[in-house]
Design a protein around this motif. Sequence first.
Motif, PDB file in Angstrom:
ATOM      1  N   SER A 161      43.515  16.759 -10.430  1.00 17.85           N
ATOM      2  CA  SER A 161      42.246  16.837 -10.374  1.00 17.85           C
ATOM      3  C   SER A 161      41.191  15.670 -10.636  1.00 17.85           C
ATOM      4  CB  SER A 161      41.857  17.775 -11.802  1.00 17.85           C
ATOM      5  OG  SER A 161      42.865  18.936 -11.635  1.00 17.85           O
ATOM      6  N   SER A 163      38.612  14.967 -12.319  1.00 23.25           N
ATOM      7  CA  SER A 163      38.358  14.296 -13.701  1.00 23.25           C
ATOM      8  C   SER A 163      39.694  13.566 -14.364  1.00 23.25           C
ATOM      9  CB  SER A 163      37.716  15.172 -14.724  1.00 23.25           C
ATOM     10  OG  SER A 163      36.463  15.315 -14.376  1.00 23.25           O
ATOM     11  N   CYS A 164      40.890  13.835 -13.912  1.00 23.74           N
ATOM     12  CA  CYS A 164      42.260  13.294 -14.248  1.00 23.74           C
ATOM     13  C   CYS A 164      42.134  11.683 -14.096  1.00 23.74           C
ATOM     14  CB  CYS A 164      43.447  13.931 -13.508  1.00 23.74           C
ATOM     15  SG  CYS A 164      43.731  15.598 -14.301  1.00 23.74           S
ATOM     16  N   ARG A 194      33.902   8.559 -15.277  1.00 21.66           N
ATOM     17  CA  ARG A 194      34.599   9.302 -16.299  1.00 21.66           C
ATOM     18  C   ARG A 194      34.103   9.079 -17.830  1.00 21.66           C
ATOM     19  NH1 ARG A 194      37.557   9.148 -11.878  1.00 21.66           N
ATOM     20  NH2 ARG A 194      39.276  10.331 -11.558  1.00 21.66           N
ATOM     21  N   SER A 207      35.260  10.953 -21.406  1.00 21.79           N
ATOM     22  CA  SER A 207      35.991  12.024 -20.814  1.00 21.79           C
ATOM     23  C   SER A 207      36.652  12.987 -21.783  1.00 21.79           C
ATOM     24  CB  SER A 207      37.425  11.572 -20.148  1.00 21.79           C
ATOM     25  OG  SER A 207      38.385  12.332 -19.907  1.00 21.79           O
ATOM     26  N   PRO A 208      36.783  14.165 -21.674  1.00 24.50           N
ATOM     27  CA  PRO A 208      37.266  15.163 -22.706  1.00 24.50           C
ATOM     28  C   PRO A 208      38.788  14.835 -23.083  1.00 24.50           C
ATOM     29  CG  PRO A 208      36.152  16.485 -20.781  1.00 24.50           C
ATOM     30  CD  PRO A 208      36.113  15.000 -20.442  1.00 24.50           C
ATOM     31  N   ILE A 209      39.532  14.148 -22.305  1.00 21.14           N
ATOM     32  CA  ILE A 209      40.616  13.405 -22.810  1.00 21.14           C
ATOM     33  C   ILE A 209      40.769  12.689 -24.097  1.00 21.14           C
ATOM     34  CG2 ILE A 209      42.649  11.829 -22.161  1.00 21.14           C
ATOM     35  CD1 ILE A 209      42.007  12.451 -19.062  1.00 21.14           C
ATOM     36  N   TRP A 212      40.823  16.045 -26.424  1.00 20.99           N
ATOM     37  CA  TRP A 212      42.087  16.580 -26.428  1.00 20.99           C
ATOM     38  C   TRP A 212      43.060  15.871 -27.161  1.00 20.99           C
ATOM     39  CZ3 TRP A 212      41.581  17.376 -20.407  1.00 20.99           C
ATOM     40  CH2 TRP A 212      40.420  18.502 -20.105  1.00 20.99           C
ATOM     41  N   HIS A 250      31.434  14.434 -25.094  1.00 24.94           N
ATOM     42  CA  HIS A 250      32.310  14.554 -24.131  1.00 24.94           C
ATOM     43  C   HIS A 250      31.598  15.224 -23.029  1.00 24.94           C
ATOM     44  CE1 HIS A 250      35.481  13.229 -27.023  1.00 24.94           C
ATOM     45  NE2 HIS A 250      34.865  14.277 -27.890  1.00 24.94           N
ATOM     46  N   TYR A 253      34.290  18.510 -17.471  1.00 25.58           N
ATOM     47  CA  TYR A 253      35.986  18.487 -16.980  1.00 25.58           C
ATOM     48  C   TYR A 253      35.886  19.091 -15.519  1.00 25.58           C
ATOM     49  CZ  TYR A 253      40.716  16.145 -16.823  1.00 25.58           C
ATOM     50  OH  TYR A 253      41.731  15.676 -16.430  1.00 25.58           O
ATOM     51  N   ASP A 254      35.914  18.081 -14.293  1.00 24.68           N
ATOM     52  CA  ASP A 254      36.188  18.698 -13.085  1.00 24.68           C
ATOM     53  C   ASP A 254      37.595  18.809 -12.607  1.00 24.68           C
ATOM     54  OD1 ASP A 254      35.893  19.126 -10.354  1.00 24.68           O
ATOM     55  OD2 ASP A 254      34.336  17.786  -9.976  1.00 24.68           O
ATOM     56  N   TRP A 255      37.812  20.099 -12.406  1.00 29.55           N
ATOM     57  CA  TRP A 255      39.156  20.558 -12.189  1.00 29.55           C
ATOM     58  C   TRP A 255      39.477  20.667 -10.687  1.00 29.55           C
ATOM     59  CZ3 TRP A 255      43.066  20.131 -15.415  1.00 29.55           C
ATOM     60  CH2 TRP A 255      42.749  20.355 -16.902  1.00 29.55           C
TER      61      TRP A 255
END
Length: 264
Positions: A161, A163-164, A194, A207-209, A212, A250, A253-255
């Motif tokens: 993805s 945003s990964c 990011r 980033s939301p990472i 999470w 945060h 996130y773009d999937w």
Amino acid sequence: MRNKIGTHHTMHTLKNWRCAWLLAFALCATAGLAPAAHGGLPDYSGWDQLLLQNVRDGYVDYDGIRADPQFDAFIAALARAPGEFGSPAEELAYYINAYNAFAIRGILDGYSPDTRFGRFRFFKTRTFRLAGENITLDELEHQRIRPMGDARSHFAISCASISCPRLLNRAYLPETLDAQLDDAARRFVNDITRNDFDIAQRTAFVSPIFDWFHEDFEHAAGTLPEFLARYTEEPAARAALLEGRLAIRHLPYDWDLNGHYSGE
């Protein structure tokens, strides 16, 4: 006479078996399925070449990977490699490479994390064969990679993805793993698409990472700001993070897919 015949027959049989083994070895090597390079490790050379040819700055040419027989060869090698390791670096590199290859395999098989239901199927129900066992991406990440305790590994695995973390265009290798993980963490933290450390707004948009898996980063550095400061290349941002002057926010996130795939 019987003993001579028996001996001759035995030697002839052994010779045939030896020839058959050598032929099988050659065929496996030709197909990119050579025996493990070390213990339970697959040969990463074909996977490395495949990434180098089909990944540019994290953008993945899925059609190019699908057309290259080295990809199916590597997937098959992961399935049958016994998974025996001589060091933690060998084990972690093995899992990272497997995760990235399986994520690509999932896309090529028609799975996608671009919707909530799609993410459930992509991460939790689609299984892959690893060292003779079935495993999902979710299990590989949470039961194999994260327990090894290196927070930098979050930036080495790419879930296909936007945003990964950007997929590296090289294989992760045990002998260079520490430097590769350091580089992955530095590249991700300093990627302005990011993460953005806005001194004027007194806010770190990240980033939301980092939400999470915040406990992993806190375990590695004490606090999330301290972890971010460890890798940011901006002196002003580093000082603001360490002094607690930046609030953490945060980003979405773009999937969407991190490359091109015709799906044909």
